[in-house]
Motif scaffolding. Structure first.
Motif, PDB file in Angstrom:
ATOM      1  N   ALA A  67      73.518  71.023  58.729  1.00 41.34           N
ATOM      2  CA  ALA A  67      74.186  70.850  60.018  1.00 41.34           C
ATOM      3  C   ALA A  67      75.487  70.074  59.865  1.00 41.34           C
ATOM      4  O   ALA A  67      76.535  70.463  60.412  1.00 41.34           O
ATOM      5  CB  ALA A  67      73.255  70.135  60.991  1.00 41.34           C
ATOM      6  N   LEU A  68      75.446  68.971  59.133  1.00 41.47           N
ATOM      7  CA  LEU A  68      76.629  68.130  58.995  1.00 41.47           C
ATOM      8  C   LEU A  68      77.719  68.816  58.196  1.00 41.47           C
ATOM      9  O   LEU A  68      78.914  68.661  58.486  1.00 41.47           O
ATOM     10  CB  LEU A  68      76.254  66.796  58.351  1.00 41.47           C
ATOM     11  CG  LEU A  68      75.328  65.905  59.181  1.00 41.47           C
ATOM     12  CD1 LEU A  68      74.988  64.634  58.418  1.00 41.47           C
ATOM     13  CD2 LEU A  68      75.939  65.574  60.530  1.00 41.47           C
ATOM     14  N   ASP A  69      77.336  69.589  57.179  1.00 40.69           N
ATOM     15  CA  ASP A  69      78.336  70.324  56.404  1.00 40.69           C
ATOM     16  C   ASP A  69      79.066  71.323  57.299  1.00 40.69           C
ATOM     17  O   ASP A  69      80.292  71.467  57.213  1.00 40.69           O
ATOM     18  CB  ASP A  69      77.656  71.041  55.234  1.00 40.69           C
ATOM     19  CG  ASP A  69      78.655  71.554  54.213  1.00 40.69           C
ATOM     20  OD1 ASP A  69      79.503  70.759  53.765  1.00 40.69           O
ATOM     21  OD2 ASP A  69      78.600  72.752  53.885  1.00 40.69           O
ATOM     22  N   GLU A  70      78.319  71.984  58.171  1.00 40.25           N
ATOM     23  CA  GLU A  70      78.940  72.920  59.108  1.00 40.25           C
ATOM     24  C   GLU A  70      79.802  72.177  60.119  1.00 40.25           C
ATOM     25  O   GLU A  70      80.888  72.642  60.482  1.00 40.25           O
ATOM     26  CB  GLU A  70      77.859  73.729  59.826  1.00 40.25           C
ATOM     27  CG  GLU A  70      78.411  74.806  60.747  1.00 40.25           C
ATOM     28  CD  GLU A  70      77.308  75.648  61.365  1.00 40.25           C
ATOM     29  OE1 GLU A  70      77.425  75.969  62.573  1.00 40.25           O
ATOM     30  OE2 GLU A  70      76.337  75.975  60.663  1.00 40.25           O
ATOM     31  N   LEU A  71      79.342  71.000  60.560  1.00 43.90           N
ATOM     32  CA  LEU A  71      80.109  70.234  61.552  1.00 43.90           C
ATOM     33  C   LEU A  71      81.459  69.797  60.998  1.00 43.90           C
ATOM     34  O   LEU A  71      82.469  69.832  61.721  1.00 43.90           O
ATOM     35  CB  LEU A  71      79.304  69.010  61.988  1.00 43.90           C
ATOM     36  CG  LEU A  71      79.983  68.103  63.020  1.00 43.90           C
ATOM     37  CD1 LEU A  71      80.187  68.837  64.336  1.00 43.90           C
ATOM     38  CD2 LEU A  71      79.182  66.820  63.231  1.00 43.90           C
ATOM     39  N   THR A  72      81.504  69.377  59.741  1.00 41.06           N
ATOM     40  CA  THR A  72      82.792  68.951  59.178  1.00 41.06           C
ATOM     41  C   THR A  72      83.793  70.094  59.159  1.00 41.06           C
ATOM     42  O   THR A  72      85.005  69.865  59.239  1.00 41.06           O
ATOM     43  CB  THR A  72      82.623  68.387  57.752  1.00 41.06           C
ATOM     44  OG1 THR A  72      82.014  69.379  56.909  1.00 41.06           O
ATOM     45  CG2 THR A  72      81.764  67.133  57.756  1.00 41.06           C
ATOM     46  N   GLN A  73      83.287  71.313  59.079  1.00 40.23           N
ATOM     47  CA  GLN A  73      84.184  72.477  59.142  1.00 40.23           C
ATOM     48  C   GLN A  73      84.626  72.757  60.582  1.00 40.23           C
ATOM     49  O   GLN A  73      85.778  73.093  60.831  1.00 40.23           O
ATOM     50  CB  GLN A  73      83.472  73.691  58.550  1.00 40.23           C
ATOM     51  CG  GLN A  73      83.123  73.527  57.072  1.00 40.23           C
ATOM     52  CD  GLN A  73      82.231  74.633  56.552  1.00 40.23           C
ATOM     53  OE1 GLN A  73      82.574  75.802  56.631  1.00 40.23           O
ATOM     54  NE2 GLN A  73      81.069  74.260  56.029  1.00 40.23           N
ATOM     55  N   ILE A  74      83.698  72.597  61.534  1.00 40.14           N
ATOM     56  CA  ILE A  74      84.066  72.786  62.946  1.00 40.14           C
ATOM     57  C   ILE A  74      85.122  71.765  63.360  1.00 40.14           C
ATOM     58  O   ILE A  74      86.106  72.102  64.030  1.00 40.14           O
ATOM     59  CB  ILE A  74      82.813  72.650  63.850  1.00 40.14           C
ATOM     60  CG1 ILE A  74      81.833  73.795  63.579  1.00 40.14           C
ATOM     61  CG2 ILE A  74      83.209  72.628  65.327  1.00 40.14           C
ATOM     62  CD1 ILE A  74      80.501  73.639  64.306  1.00 40.14           C
TER      63      ILE A  74
ATOM     64  N   LEU B   6      80.190  73.464  69.751  1.00 37.15           N
ATOM     65  CA  LEU B   6      79.335  72.320  69.432  1.00 37.15           C
ATOM     66  C   LEU B   6      77.958  72.448  70.069  1.00 37.15           C
ATOM     67  O   LEU B   6      76.943  72.087  69.462  1.00 37.15           O
ATOM     68  CB  LEU B   6      80.017  71.023  69.885  1.00 37.15           C
ATOM     69  CG  LEU B   6      81.239  70.620  69.059  1.00 37.15           C
ATOM     70  CD1 LEU B   6      81.977  69.464  69.729  1.00 37.15           C
ATOM     71  CD2 LEU B   6      80.851  70.246  67.632  1.00 37.15           C
ATOM     72  N   ASN B   7      77.904  72.983  71.272  1.00 37.69           N
ATOM     73  CA  ASN B   7      76.612  73.178  71.929  1.00 37.69           C
ATOM     74  C   ASN B   7      75.767  74.189  71.145  1.00 37.69           C
ATOM     75  O   ASN B   7      74.552  74.003  70.968  1.00 37.69           O
ATOM     76  CB  ASN B   7      76.834  73.655  73.364  1.00 37.69           C
ATOM     77  CG  ASN B   7      75.741  73.194  74.305  1.00 37.69           C
ATOM     78  OD1 ASN B   7      75.346  72.036  74.314  1.00 37.69           O
ATOM     79  ND2 ASN B   7      75.223  74.116  75.090  1.00 37.69           N
ATOM     80  N   ALA B   8      76.408  75.251  70.677  1.00 40.15           N
ATOM     81  CA  ALA B   8      75.705  76.249  69.866  1.00 40.15           C
ATOM     82  C   ALA B   8      75.263  75.655  68.529  1.00 40.15           C
ATOM     83  O   ALA B   8      74.174  75.981  68.018  1.00 40.15           O
ATOM     84  CB  ALA B   8      76.603  77.467  69.642  1.00 40.15           C
ATOM     85  N   TRP B   9      76.102  74.783  67.971  1.00 38.47           N
ATOM     86  CA  TRP B   9      75.761  74.105  66.704  1.00 38.47           C
ATOM     87  C   TRP B   9      74.510  73.240  66.891  1.00 38.47           C
ATOM     88  O   TRP B   9      73.600  73.257  66.048  1.00 38.47           O
ATOM     89  CB  TRP B   9      76.953  73.265  66.264  1.00 38.47           C
ATOM     90  CG  TRP B   9      76.700  72.340  65.125  1.00 38.47           C
ATOM     91  CD1 TRP B   9      76.629  72.651  63.794  1.00 38.47           C
ATOM     92  CD2 TRP B   9      76.476  70.926  65.221  1.00 38.47           C
ATOM     93  NE1 TRP B   9      76.369  71.515  63.056  1.00 38.47           N
ATOM     94  CE2 TRP B   9      76.279  70.457  63.890  1.00 38.47           C
ATOM     95  CE3 TRP B   9      76.436  70.018  66.268  1.00 38.47           C
ATOM     96  CZ2 TRP B   9      76.041  69.107  63.613  1.00 38.47           C
ATOM     97  CZ3 TRP B   9      76.202  68.674  65.996  1.00 38.47           C
ATOM     98  CH2 TRP B   9      76.005  68.239  64.685  1.00 38.47           C
ATOM     99  N   ILE B  10      74.428  72.501  67.985  1.00 40.13           N
ATOM    100  CA  ILE B  10      73.243  71.692  68.263  1.00 40.13           C
ATOM    101  C   ILE B  10      72.017  72.588  68.432  1.00 40.13           C
ATOM    102  O   ILE B  10      70.941  72.324  67.872  1.00 40.13           O
ATOM    103  CB  ILE B  10      73.463  70.847  69.535  1.00 40.13           C
ATOM    104  CG1 ILE B  10      74.554  69.799  69.307  1.00 40.13           C
ATOM    105  CG2 ILE B  10      72.156  70.173  69.974  1.00 40.13           C
ATOM    106  CD1 ILE B  10      75.034  69.121  70.575  1.00 40.13           C
TER     107      ILE B  10
END
Length: 446
Positions: free
Chosen positions: A427-434, A398-402
């Motif tokens: 970003a949000l599309d990737e977050l839903t996968q994470i 999550l830190n890398a995603w931010i």
């Protein structure tokens, strides 16, 4: 069977900005139009969540909303391409445009009201998303909030999800910001305290005159019915109208509870003595601690400036309670002096931990605003979507995603940039996968 209180912190969204949208929230209004730092804000919030995890607490995260909210702007008559919608909304109605760019879902205490299985008639954990009708920018959230909660707590054997209350001021509901639960142990039945600002159907009753009372008694009663709560385990108390008019827009700005501790300001409640007596009666004979902070030690204004009561009280694995406070509490002489005294008074609160959440504080939300509390047993915790829980691996991801997706700074003019919308959706599309929560956003469902 083990029992936990899990804090689910809201991840700060990519469009974190200061638009001063929240009338009645002094910090929000005072910092309107300041330059924001979305990346710093998101990392501050995530760091607090990781710190609690490192303390041995079960800790999760909830995804932010999609912003700018193009679907809402289209409903309001702005048309054409997404870029055209942004441009025309920003030019024709700045206030509507800024509201549809708000990242206010970061204050997850407003996401929903939660009742644990020990209190409910069917023995499941119940969730009702808050309708947040008092503020247009927040009233856009409930549907997606419900989607996110269902993606996080997906097992209907253990979790029950309700639709938010009707979108009307008579049932104005601000979620857990006006709700706390008192108990001896998280897994035992407790007393659920609902705090309201006004009676919707009886305007003759006391109410604030300067700032709005966002929560109604009728909304509190409706949530209690939906969750199957017994009358003997519910207490309704009215927030003091005078402190609402001083800028205490939610009860969690003036009071906070954890297990058998209720920590509150002297001026927090209307008809305080009667309400506390009812809590004591329904709580029973087990130890219950009312920690009342006198006005002559901490003024209401100092409480608002520092968010002394918008702190988290958590029970550590060793059984001791600690306060998670913003550094503003440490920097204020009166509040710091009170907290130094508090840990020596012989109450269950034994220590204070300070955290830098200034990006949130400037918009009117302290540590307690950033989290939704969910009391669960070990079977229920195992049934939670495990990808939403914080551990070393998920924190790093999550830190890398931010770091990858968030801008260092945002000004108001940046919000109309079509590229920001693309960046946010990516970003949000990737977050839903994470987080493995599925397609929760309108842009994913078209």
């Amino acid at each position: 069977m083990k029992q936990f209180e899990v804090n689910f912190d809201g991840l700060v969204g990519p469009t974190h900005n200061y638009a001063g949208l929240s009338f009645g929230n002094v910090a929000s209004l005072n910092n309107a139009n300041a330059i924001s730092s979305p990346k710093q804000a998101a990392k501050q919030g995530l760091a607090k969540a990781k710190a609690l995890s490192d303390m041995g607490m079960a800790q999760g995260v909830l995804a932010p909303q999609e912003r700018p909210d193009i679907a809402a702007l289209r409903r309001l008559g702005f048309s054409g391409s997404d870029a055209r919608v942004l441009e025309s909304a920003a030019k024709q109605s700045r206030e509507i445009f800024l509201a549809c760019c708000s990242a206010s879902s970061m204050w997850t205490a407003n996401a929903a009201t939660v009742s644990p299985s020990a209190d409910t008639a069917d023995g499941r954990v119940h969730f009702t998303p808050a309708n947040l009708t008092n503020k247009f920018h927040r009233s856009l959230e409930p549907q997606v909030t419900g989607n996110i909660l269902k993606g996080t707590f997906a097992n209907d054997k253990y979790f029950a999800h309700h639709q938010h209350l009707p979108d009307n001021e008579h049932f104005g509901d601000e979620g857990a910001a006006n709700h706390t639960r008192l108990c001896s142990q998280y897994g035992e039945s407790g007393v659920e305290l609902f705090v309201y600002g006004r009676h919707a159907f009886d305007p003759s009753k006391p109410a604030p005159t300067k700032f709005p009372a966002r929560q109604t008694l009728e909304a509190c009663q409706a949530v209690a019915r939906l969750h199957g709560l017994d009358d003997d385990s519910v207490v309704y108390m009215q927030q003091n109208p005078d402190v609402i008019d001083q800028g205490v827009f939610h009860n969690d700005v003036i009071a906070v509870g954890n297990q058998n501790v209720l920590f509150f300001h002297e001026q927090a409640f209307y008809k305080k003595d009667a309400g506390l007596a009812e809590i004591q009666t329904k709580f029973g004979e087990k130890p219950l601690h009312f920690i009342e902070v006198p006005t002559d030690e901490v003024s209401v204004q100092d409480a608002i400036r520092t968010y002394l009561f918008n702190t988290q009280i958590i029970t550590l694995p060793n059984g001791e309670m600690t306060i998670i406070a913003p550094t503003e509490c440490q920097e204020n002489e009166a509040v710091s002096r009170y907290l130094d005294k508090l840990v020596t008074l012989g109450t269950p609160i034994k220590s204070v931990n300070y955290f830098d959440v200034k990006q949130s504080m400037r918009n009117g939300g302290g540590p307690a605003c950033l989290r939704l509390r969910v009391a669960m047993n070990d079977q229920e915790l195992d049934a939670v979507n495990q990808a939403t829980l914080i551990n070393d691996t998920q924190f790093t991801r999550l830190n890398a995603w931010i770091e990858k997706h968030y801008r260092d700074e945002l000004r108001e003019d940046d919000l109309r940039d079509p590229q920001l919308l693309i960046e946010s959706r990516t970003a949000l599309d990737e977050l839903t996968q994470i987080l493995k929560i599925g397609s929760v956003y309108p842009f994913q469902q078209v």
